[in-house]
Design a protein around this motif. Structure first.
Motif, PDB file in Angstrom:
ATOM      1  N   SER A 245       0.840  -1.199   0.000  1.00 18.59           N
ATOM      2  CA  SER A 245       0.000   0.000   0.000  1.00 18.59           C
ATOM      3  C   SER A 245       0.875   1.249   0.000  1.00 18.59           C
ATOM      4  CB  SER A 245      -0.906   0.017   1.236  1.00 18.59           C
ATOM      5  OG  SER A 245      -1.790  -1.079   1.236  1.00 18.59           O
ATOM      6  N   SER A 246       0.377   2.302  -0.609  1.00 19.40           N
ATOM      7  CA  SER A 246       1.084   3.581  -0.578  1.00 19.40           C
ATOM      8  C   SER A 246       0.658   4.376   0.648  1.00 19.40           C
ATOM      9  CB  SER A 246       0.771   4.388  -1.837  1.00 19.40           C
ATOM     10  OG  SER A 246       1.297   5.696  -1.721  1.00 19.40           O
ATOM     11  N   TYR A 247       1.625   4.948   1.335  1.00 21.71           N
ATOM     12  CA  TYR A 247       1.341   5.727   2.544  1.00 21.71           C
ATOM     13  C   TYR A 247       1.448   7.237   2.307  1.00 21.71           C
ATOM     14  CZ  TYR A 247       1.002   1.826   5.793  1.00 21.71           C
ATOM     15  OH  TYR A 247       0.576   0.712   6.467  1.00 21.71           O
ATOM     16  N   VAL A 248       1.626   7.662   1.072  1.00 22.81           N
ATOM     17  CA  VAL A 248       1.838   9.084   0.795  1.00 22.81           C
ATOM     18  C   VAL A 248       0.635   9.917   1.242  1.00 22.81           C
ATOM     19  CG1 VAL A 248       2.146  10.794  -1.029  1.00 22.81           C
ATOM     20  CG2 VAL A 248       3.461   8.670  -1.078  1.00 22.81           C
ATOM     21  N   ALA A 249      -0.569   9.500   0.865  1.00 22.66           N
ATOM     22  CA  ALA A 249      -1.762  10.257   1.253  1.00 22.66           C
ATOM     23  C   ALA A 249      -2.003  10.190   2.763  1.00 22.66           C
ATOM     24  CB  ALA A 249      -2.980   9.727   0.505  1.00 22.66           C
ATOM     25  N   THR A 250      -1.686   9.045   3.373  1.00 22.66           N
ATOM     26  CA  THR A 250      -1.837   8.915   4.825  1.00 22.66           C
ATOM     27  C   THR A 250      -0.901   9.875   5.555  1.00 22.66           C
ATOM     28  OG1 THR A 250      -2.443   6.592   4.592  1.00 22.66           O
ATOM     29  CG2 THR A 250      -1.709   7.307   6.768  1.00 22.66           C
ATOM     30  N   LEU A 251       0.329   9.963   5.095  1.00 23.04           N
ATOM     31  CA  LEU A 251       1.272  10.917   5.688  1.00 23.04           C
ATOM     32  C   LEU A 251       0.783  12.352   5.507  1.00 23.04           C
ATOM     33  CD1 LEU A 251       4.745   9.411   4.745  1.00 23.04           C
ATOM     34  CD2 LEU A 251       3.999  10.033   7.054  1.00 23.04           C
ATOM     35  N   ALA A 252       0.252  12.644   4.329  1.00 23.61           N
ATOM     36  CA  ALA A 252      -0.253  13.999   4.085  1.00 23.61           C
ATOM     37  C   ALA A 252      -1.389  14.336   5.049  1.00 23.61           C
ATOM     38  CB  ALA A 252      -0.729  14.122   2.640  1.00 23.61           C
ATOM     39  N   LEU A 253      -2.278  13.378   5.284  1.00 23.46           N
ATOM     40  CA  LEU A 253      -3.385  13.617   6.206  1.00 23.46           C
ATOM     41  C   LEU A 253      -2.879  13.795   7.630  1.00 23.46           C
ATOM     42  CD1 LEU A 253      -6.349  13.819   6.932  1.00 23.46           C
ATOM     43  CD2 LEU A 253      -6.463  11.314   6.963  1.00 23.46           C
ATOM     44  N   MET A 254      -1.962  12.948   8.074  1.00 16.45           N
ATOM     45  CA  MET A 254      -1.450  13.048   9.434  1.00 16.45           C
ATOM     46  C   MET A 254      -0.686  14.348   9.648  1.00 16.45           C
ATOM     47  SD  MET A 254      -2.628  10.448  10.966  1.00 16.45           S
ATOM     48  CE  MET A 254      -1.728  10.542  12.497  1.00 16.45           C
ATOM     49  N   GLU A 255       0.108  14.747   8.671  1.00 19.31           N
ATOM     50  CA  GLU A 255       0.850  16.006   8.794  1.00 19.31           C
ATOM     51  C   GLU A 255      -0.103  17.202   8.777  1.00 19.31           C
ATOM     52  OE1 GLU A 255       3.805  15.801   5.735  1.00 19.31           O
ATOM     53  OE2 GLU A 255       5.077  14.415   6.884  1.00 19.31           O
ATOM     54  N   THR A 256      -1.218  17.061   8.054  1.00 22.79           N
ATOM     55  CA  THR A 256      -2.245  18.108   8.068  1.00 22.79           C
ATOM     56  C   THR A 256      -2.871  18.226   9.451  1.00 22.79           C
ATOM     57  OG1 THR A 256      -2.733  17.801   5.717  1.00 22.79           O
ATOM     58  CG2 THR A 256      -4.428  18.860   7.055  1.00 22.79           C
ATOM     59  N   LEU A 257      -3.131  17.087  10.086  1.00 25.92           N
ATOM     60  CA  LEU A 257      -3.672  17.111  11.450  1.00 25.92           C
ATOM     61  C   LEU A 257      -2.738  17.870  12.392  1.00 25.92           C
ATOM     62  CD1 LEU A 257      -4.959  13.437  11.858  1.00 25.92           C
ATOM     63  CD2 LEU A 257      -6.371  15.486  11.886  1.00 25.92           C
ATOM     64  N   VAL A 258      -1.444  17.594  12.286  1.00 29.70           N
ATOM     65  CA  VAL A 258      -0.464  18.279  13.139  1.00 29.70           C
ATOM     66  C   VAL A 258      -0.448  19.780  12.830  1.00 29.70           C
ATOM     67  CG1 VAL A 258       1.972  18.463  13.748  1.00 29.70           C
ATOM     68  CG2 VAL A 258       0.958  16.211  13.358  1.00 29.70           C
ATOM     69  N   ALA A 259      -0.457  20.125  11.549  1.00 27.48           N
ATOM     70  CA  ALA A 259      -0.436  21.537  11.165  1.00 27.48           C
ATOM     71  C   ALA A 259      -1.672  22.274  11.673  1.00 27.48           C
ATOM     72  CB  ALA A 259      -0.345  21.660   9.647  1.00 27.48           C
ATOM     73  N   MET A 260      -2.827  21.619  11.618  1.00 24.25           N
ATOM     74  CA  MET A 260      -4.062  22.240  12.119  1.00 24.25           C
ATOM     75  C   MET A 260      -4.009  22.405  13.636  1.00 24.25           C
ATOM     76  SD  MET A 260      -6.866  20.302   9.676  1.00 24.25           S
ATOM     77  CE  MET A 260      -8.322  21.142  10.371  1.00 24.25           C
ATOM     78  N   LEU A 261      -3.435  21.433  14.326  1.00 20.95           N
ATOM     79  CA  LEU A 261      -3.275  21.554  15.775  1.00 20.95           C
ATOM     80  C   LEU A 261      -2.419  22.768  16.133  1.00 20.95           C
ATOM     81  CD1 LEU A 261      -2.699  17.827  16.789  1.00 20.95           C
ATOM     82  CD2 LEU A 261      -4.559  19.291  17.611  1.00 20.95           C
ATOM     83  N   VAL A 262      -1.337  22.948  15.379  1.00 21.76           N
ATOM     84  CA  VAL A 262      -0.448  24.088  15.629  1.00 21.76           C
ATOM     85  C   VAL A 262      -1.170  25.399  15.336  1.00 21.76           C
ATOM     86  CG1 VAL A 262       1.652  25.258  14.850  1.00 21.76           C
ATOM     87  CG2 VAL A 262       1.670  22.787  15.221  1.00 21.76           C
ATOM     88  N   SER A 263      -1.894  25.457  14.222  1.00 23.27           N
ATOM     89  CA  SER A 263      -2.507  26.721  13.787  1.00 23.27           C
ATOM     90  C   SER A 263      -3.603  27.203  14.727  1.00 23.27           C
ATOM     91  CB  SER A 263      -3.067  26.572  12.374  1.00 23.27           C
ATOM     92  OG  SER A 263      -4.177  25.684  12.364  1.00 23.27           O
ATOM     93  N   GLN A 264      -4.305  26.261  15.394  1.00 24.35           N
ATOM     94  CA  GLN A 264      -5.396  26.695  16.264  1.00 24.35           C
ATOM     95  C   GLN A 264      -5.031  26.609  17.756  1.00 24.35           C
ATOM     96  OE1 GLN A 264      -8.349  23.837  14.752  1.00 24.35           O
ATOM     97  NE2 GLN A 264      -8.476  22.966  16.801  1.00 24.35           N
TER      98      GLN A 264
END
Length: 289
Positions: A245-264
């Motif tokens: 399986s490719s994990y590229v999209a999963t990594l993108a989603l997880m890194e987005t979660l972290v970025a959203m946590l930081v931003s708010q």
């Protein structure tokens, strides 16, 4: 606002469907264009599933009728038609050329298609709900099954720059059974599991929910059995021309979660990161000329 995915609605209820309704649901997921464009009688003949079963599936998914289910399928297919055509072109092109260059094109093309699908299809309100739960949690426990363990470690590394209450459960470190026993309603249990699904991931999600913790599941298909125990579930595109399986999209989603946590975050995140980096320097963690 993106159109709700049929896969998302089915994934939330799949674990409670009968065997016959699962057959119908699997067909709907696997043949979105046919469902959107062909009659119920034609679909029934192709799938060997009765029209009455498809109608019962529609009601089980909280549609008013099969036609309502079909209309959502039309909207989703319409939103994806460019992506489908581009993917078809990539598949045709993959037969051209030889060796390493062609392999690179196929792999990168699959990753780009997964990222495009993630962007178009993810439920943005559910994403925000997940971020809110993670931000409010007393503690976040991560469990990545098999190859997913590295993704869990990566996310925990990033989040520990800003908060110290994210931990990864592993065979070599924190025991799973003991960790689950400590969960409470103020905690979040985040699981990443891809096909073939790990038994421990499914059972651990169920146990975490029994403890009252919020359960978040990242997987690749609506049929993942862990989703029936998830408060929040994401089916992340993971297609690959390879055996894995490719994990590229999963990594993108997880890194987005972290970025959203930081931003708010209401805290001074920059200061927290500066202090962590300062301690890293004092420990001599980084190479210095």
């Amino acid at each position: 606002m993106p159109v709700e995915r049929l896969e998302t609605r089915i994934a939330r209820r799949y674990g409670g469907l009968s065997h016959k309704l699962r057959e119908a649901a699997d067909y709907v997921i696997a043949h979105p264009v046919e469902v959107a464009t062909r009659s119920l009688r034609s679909i029934s003949a192709s799938s060997s599933v009765s029209p009455a079963t498809f109608s019962r599936l529609a009601r089980a998914l909280e549609f008013d009728s099969y036609e309502s289910l079909r209309e959502l399928s039309r909207q989703v297919v319409g939103a994806q038609i460019v992506t489908f055509s581009e993917k078809a072109a990539q598949l045709r092109a993959s037969g051209e050329g030889d060796g390493e260059a062609a392999m690179l094109d196929r792999q990168v093309g699959a990753c780009m298609a997964n990222l495009a699908a993630l962007t178009q299809e993810i439920d943005r309100s559910q994403l925000q709900t997940a971020v809110d739960r993670l931000a409010q949690a007393r503690r976040v426990m991560l469990f990545g099954a098999f190859a997913s363990h590295g993704v869990a470690e990566h996310v925990a590394y990033l989040t520990n720059y800003i908060q110290a209450d994210w931990t990864v459960v592993s065979h070599s470190g924190t025991p799973l059974a003991a960790s689950l026993e400590t969960l409470c309603p103020e905690d979040v249990f985040l699981v990443i599991t891809k096909t073939p699904y790990a038994r421990r991931a499914v059972l651990a999600t169920r146990m975490a929910r029994e403890q009252g913790a919020t359960t978040v599941v990242l997987t690749d298909r609506h049929a993942c059995p862990a989703l029936m125990h998830a408060d929040i579930g994401f089916c992340v595109p993971s297609d690959s021309p390879q055996f894995f399986s490719s994990y590229v999209a999963t990594l993108a989603l997880m890194e987005t979660l972290v970025a959203m946590l930081v931003s708010q975050s209401q805290d001074d995140v920059s200061e927290k990161i500066r202090l962590v980096e300062e301690r890293n320097e004092r420990l001599g963690d980084f190479w210095a000329d």
